[in-house]
Design an enzyme around this catalytic site. Structure first.
Site, PDB file in Angstrom:
ATOM      1  N   HIS A   1       0.594  -1.244   0.059  1.00 26.71           N
ATOM      2  CA  HIS A   1      -0.040  -0.014  -0.003  1.00 26.71           C
ATOM      3  C   HIS A   1       0.900   1.236   0.077  1.00 26.71           C
ATOM      4  O   HIS A   1       2.116   1.270   0.286  1.00 26.71           O
ATOM      5  CB  HIS A   1      -0.871  -0.009   1.120  1.00 26.71           C
ATOM      6  CG  HIS A   1      -1.906  -1.149   1.034  1.00 26.71           C
ATOM      7  ND1 HIS A   1      -3.116  -1.261   2.074  1.00 26.71           N
ATOM      8  CD2 HIS A   1      -2.345  -2.085   0.220  1.00 26.71           C
ATOM      9  CE1 HIS A   1      -3.808  -2.316   1.748  1.00 26.71           C
ATOM     10  NE2 HIS A   1      -3.408  -2.649   0.578  1.00 26.71           N
TER      11      HIS A   1
ATOM     12  N   GLU B   1       1.164   3.722   2.100  1.00 39.49           N
ATOM     13  CA  GLU B   1       2.001   4.160   3.260  1.00 39.49           C
ATOM     14  C   GLU B   1       3.189   3.257   3.450  1.00 39.49           C
ATOM     15  O   GLU B   1       4.384   3.931   3.774  1.00 39.49           O
ATOM     16  CB  GLU B   1       1.105   3.938   4.280  1.00 39.49           C
ATOM     17  CG  GLU B   1      -0.223   4.590   4.568  1.00 39.49           C
ATOM     18  CD  GLU B   1      -1.411   3.894   3.914  1.00 39.49           C
ATOM     19  OE1 GLU B   1      -2.616   4.091   4.206  1.00 39.49           O
ATOM     20  OE2 GLU B   1      -1.205   3.329   2.808  1.00 39.49           O
TER      21      GLU B   1
END
Length: 369
Positions: free
Chosen positions: A52, A54
């Site tokens: 992802h 992040e």
């Protein structure tokens, strides 16, 4: 929230847009990590990368992430799916503050990611640049909440409200209404959607290809979908001749007929859905597309299908390209419907596109219950 928060979130949104066409059926997300006023890490999500946004940003930041602020366009997840929970990854990295543009519409998250961060001692804020962040993921929000894709109605119109200019002679191709700039924007809209939907009337009238010619990378081919209740689709049409596991026809006709077998041999997939008074069940069609992990659909159709979609209140957005031209006839209005009273846009904008102007209206916000 201050001007720095807005500036860094704008960068996160820029990164998220790099994932358009590359994330479905996951959401489009961008992330920026800032320490002492400087960007030390950034990233965006691509489905095939698995990580992802992040986690991508944390890997680029390394130890500089400790004590930093994270700007992310969607609430960090708090469950294990194809990857581990991003909220826990941020806690493990020693992030001090998280600014999220919007909450995740996924019921598995639904605020729990932000709650987990707060419980871990992280300062949390949300709602910075919320509207543009949500618009990036209208398709994901609709699909994850209802199982059906988000549908955008797109149309090009003359100043006298017509969808088509008159042909200049027998056998001549119909002239384009809008400018080169607007046609390029339409290709970008096709690129940002998982499927393009039209009716058999458009195929018979214009013989279009309906492909994504943006030149931009996409993870899955644009699914071309035609509603054809009586299976009138010509075998010699360009859309059939170019079929490559990317053409789906919804029909009420028998799938065992000679015509059906010829279409299937040509590489066309057929799906049978119920019909009432000759009209296919639009809700059943959207449900089937959702089951195929189609999150977003762009409608490019004629007056009858436009009217049916608007009357059924299943369009989430409407984008109308108006060109400074007059058709001089009244044969192809936007929608042949008398039941549109009360259909009021939630958000609207007006912008220029070359010599044209574009009216963009949100009809339904899939992030809201």
């Amino acid at each position: 929230m201050d001007e720095h928060d807005i500036r860094f979130m704008q960068r996160a949104l820029e990164l998220a847009r790099k994932g358009i066409g590359l994330t479905s059926p996951n959401p489009t997300v961008g992330c920026v990590i800032v320490r002492d006023g400087q960007i030390v890490g950034e990233g965006f999500h691509q489905y095939d990368w698995r990580d992802h946004a992040e986690v991508v940003a944390l890997k680029t930041a390394g130890e500089k992430a400790r004590g930093a602020t994270v700007y992310v366009t969607l609430e960090p997840c708090n469950f294990t799916g194809r990857t581990g929970p991003c909220a826990q990854a941020l806690l493990n990295a020693g992030i001090a503050r998280v600014v999220a543009a919007t909450r995740d519409p996924n019921p598995k998250v639904a605020g729990s990611g932000l709650d987990a961060l707060r419980a871990g001692g992280v300062a949390v804020e949300s709602g910075v640049s919320e509207a543009p962040a949500q618009r990036l993921n209208d398709g994901f929000a609709s699909w994850i909440r209802t199982g059906r894709p988000f549908l955008t109605l797109k149309a090009a119109l003359t100043l006298d409200g017509q969808l088509a200019l008159p042909k200049q002679g027998k056998g001549a191709k119909r002239l384009s209404i809008t400018s080169e700039e607007s046609r390029a924007e339409v290709q970008r809209m096709r690129h940002s959607n998982d499927a393009l939907l039209t009716g058999i009337g458009t195929i018979l009238a214009d013989d279009p290809l309906l492909t994504d010619r943006s030149g931009l990378s996409r993870r899955r081919p644009l699914l071309r979908v035609v509603l054809d209740a009586r299976l009138r689709l010509p075998l010699k049409s360009r859309i059939v001749q170019s079929a490559d596991d990317d053409l789906l026809i919804f029909t009420a006709a028998s799938l065992k007929s000679a015509k059906a077998r010829k279409l299937q041999t040509a590489g066309v997939e057929l799906a049978r859905v119920p019909a009432k008074r000759g009209a296919l069940d639009l809700t059943a069609i959207l449900q089937e597309l959702g089951a195929r992990q189609i999150l977003s659909v762009l409608l490019e159709a004629g007056p009858r299908l436009n009217a049916a979609i608007l009357s059924a209140r299943i369009a989430g957005r409407m984008v109308l390209f108006f060109a400074p031209k007059f058709a001089g006839h009244s044969g192809a209005p936007l929608a042949l419907a008398t039941s549109l009273a009360g259909l009021t846009p939630r958000q609207t904008s007006l912008r220029e596109s070359g010599p044209d102007f574009v009216f963009d209206a949100l009809l339904r916000n899939p992030f809201e219950a």
